[in-house]
Design a protein around this motif. Structure first.
Motif, PDB file in Angstrom:
ATOM      1  N   LYS A 117      57.020  61.293 -30.527  1.00 21.15           N
ATOM      2  CA  LYS A 117      55.819  60.635 -30.000  1.00 21.15           C
ATOM      3  C   LYS A 117      54.931  61.637 -29.277  1.00 21.15           C
ATOM      4  O   LYS A 117      53.924  61.267 -28.691  1.00 21.15           O
ATOM      5  N   HIS A 168      46.472  62.067 -32.528  1.00 18.51           N
ATOM      6  CA  HIS A 168      47.906  61.850 -32.334  1.00 18.51           C
ATOM      7  C   HIS A 168      48.589  61.809 -33.698  1.00 18.51           C
ATOM      8  O   HIS A 168      48.328  60.912 -34.507  1.00 18.51           O
ATOM      9  N   ASP A 174      60.760  61.579 -35.582  1.00 22.32           N
ATOM     10  CA  ASP A 174      60.175  60.407 -34.907  1.00 22.32           C
ATOM     11  C   ASP A 174      59.557  60.744 -33.554  1.00 22.32           C
ATOM     12  O   ASP A 174      59.533  59.917 -32.638  1.00 22.32           O
ATOM     13  N   LEU A 213      51.898  61.328 -35.997  1.00 17.47           N
ATOM     14  CA  LEU A 213      53.137  60.556 -35.886  1.00 17.47           C
ATOM     15  C   LEU A 213      53.868  60.534 -37.230  1.00 17.47           C
ATOM     16  O   LEU A 213      53.531  59.754 -38.126  1.00 17.47           O
TER      17      LEU A 213
END
Length: 341
Positions: free
Chosen positions: A135, A162, A133, A164
């Motif tokens: 970020k 990004h 998880d 994720l």
């Protein structure tokens, strides 16, 4: 609750953004001699990141360039020789006539920076393999140093990607400082979702959603007539033309990309001529055979300047790619009626 607009394919997002910029634009700008209608701060999401091609006859999307650019990125290249063959207009963005800088996103993502021994992409994958998880899986591309180059013709439009991982799926958010909605958007989404899918495979995760955010979303005035034709086609057709884009094989690695690019170079430089049968025997997964088929098709168009390409090459293409080729190049016109569903 604020919800990002979600689409099943890039075509739906593309059409809605064209309508937004042409019918409800906030500003009319003139940046470096490019007059355009602009909307500030736009976001959309693709529920299926593989559906990365639009099937609009008036748009005439170029699947050869789309794959070439995506592979150019994935290989970490910045040479003008390869990408300029597929998109001659990109030559004007090179400072030295040999390399591209800001727009060579793959060079930034897939090569070590400074004294590091690993690329940013590999660093992020290493992080995501160990930190659940996270970020922090952000891949910056735009650099403030680009602004220090006076009259820089090639400042990165991509701010960063990004990654994720969540509940067994890899999602990606793309941040663009600016996007030409009629031209750049389609190429960017194609390439970035290819990078997204490649990353998911390396991490052993399912492909998640793709979210695209834009600071300056604009349509250049010089493309206004084509935009009108595209929107008229979408509004007047009885139903969308649809083809499902296949999944990238789980066996895909950096070596796969290099293998495909070896064939691309041989065809681009006209050293070899491939038949459909020859391509089927190259030892590539059928997914990547399709890409080599496209490169051979384009070799015939560019180097042989034939009025009709090898029908066996056209017949071996997946229906969606055959449809796009038929609408893009007169030499492939025999493929126009192939396989829409």
């Amino acid at each position: 609750m604020l919800i990002t607009p979600t689409f099943g394919s890039v075509e739906g997002a593309y059409l809605e953004l064209l309508r937004l910029a042409t019918e409800q634009h906030e500003y009319h700008i003139d940046a470096r001699g490019n007059e355009a209608r602009e909307v500030i701060g736009v976001t959309f999401r693709l529920s299926d990141a593989r559906q990365r091609l639009p099937f609009l006859a008036q748009r005439k999307a170029n699947p050869v360039f789309q794959f070439a650019e995506a592979l150019w990125y994935l290989a970490g290249h910045r040479d003008l020789e390869m990408i300029g063959y597929y998109a001659p207009s990109m030559r004007s963005s090179s400072i030295d006539g040999v390399h591209l800088s800001g727009s060579a996103y793959g060079y930034t993502l897939f090569n070590p920076a400074g004294s590091d021994t690993m690329s940013p992409f590999d660093r992020v994958l290493e992080l995501l393999q160990t930190e659940k998880d996270s970020k922090r899986g952000y891949l910056p591309v735009f650099s403030a140093a680009e602004l220090a180059v006076r009259d820089n013709p090639d400042v990165a439009c991509l701010a960063g990607l990004h990654l994720l991982p969540r509940e067994g799926r890899l999602h990606m958010v793309c941040h663009m400082r600016a996007n030409d909605l009629d031209c750049g958007l389609l190429s960017d989404v194609f390439s970035f979702t290819m990078i997204h899918e490649f990353a998911a495979i390396q991490l052993g995760l399912e492909l998640g959603t793709y979210t695209h955010t834009i600071g300056s979303a604009h349509v250049n005035d010089r493309n206004a007539d084509r935009v009108k034709r595209v929107l008229a086609e979408a509004d007047n057709r009885p139903a969308p033309t649809t083809f499902l884009f296949p999944a990238m094989p789980e066996s895909t690695t950096k070596a796969t990309v290099q293998h495909v690019l070896e064939h691309e170079e041989a065809l681009r430089t006209n050293q070899l001529r491939y038949s459909a049968r020859h391509i089927a025997g190259l030892g590539l997964h059928p997914y990547w055979q399709q890409v080599v088929l496209l490169f051979e098709l384009y070799r015939q168009i560019r180097h042989e300047q034939t009025e009709a390409v090898d029908p066996d090459i056209l017949a071996a293409l997946d229906p969606g790619l055959r449809w796009l080729a038929g609408h893009r190049w007169p030499a492939c016109a025999a493929a126009v009626d192939g396989g829409a569903q």
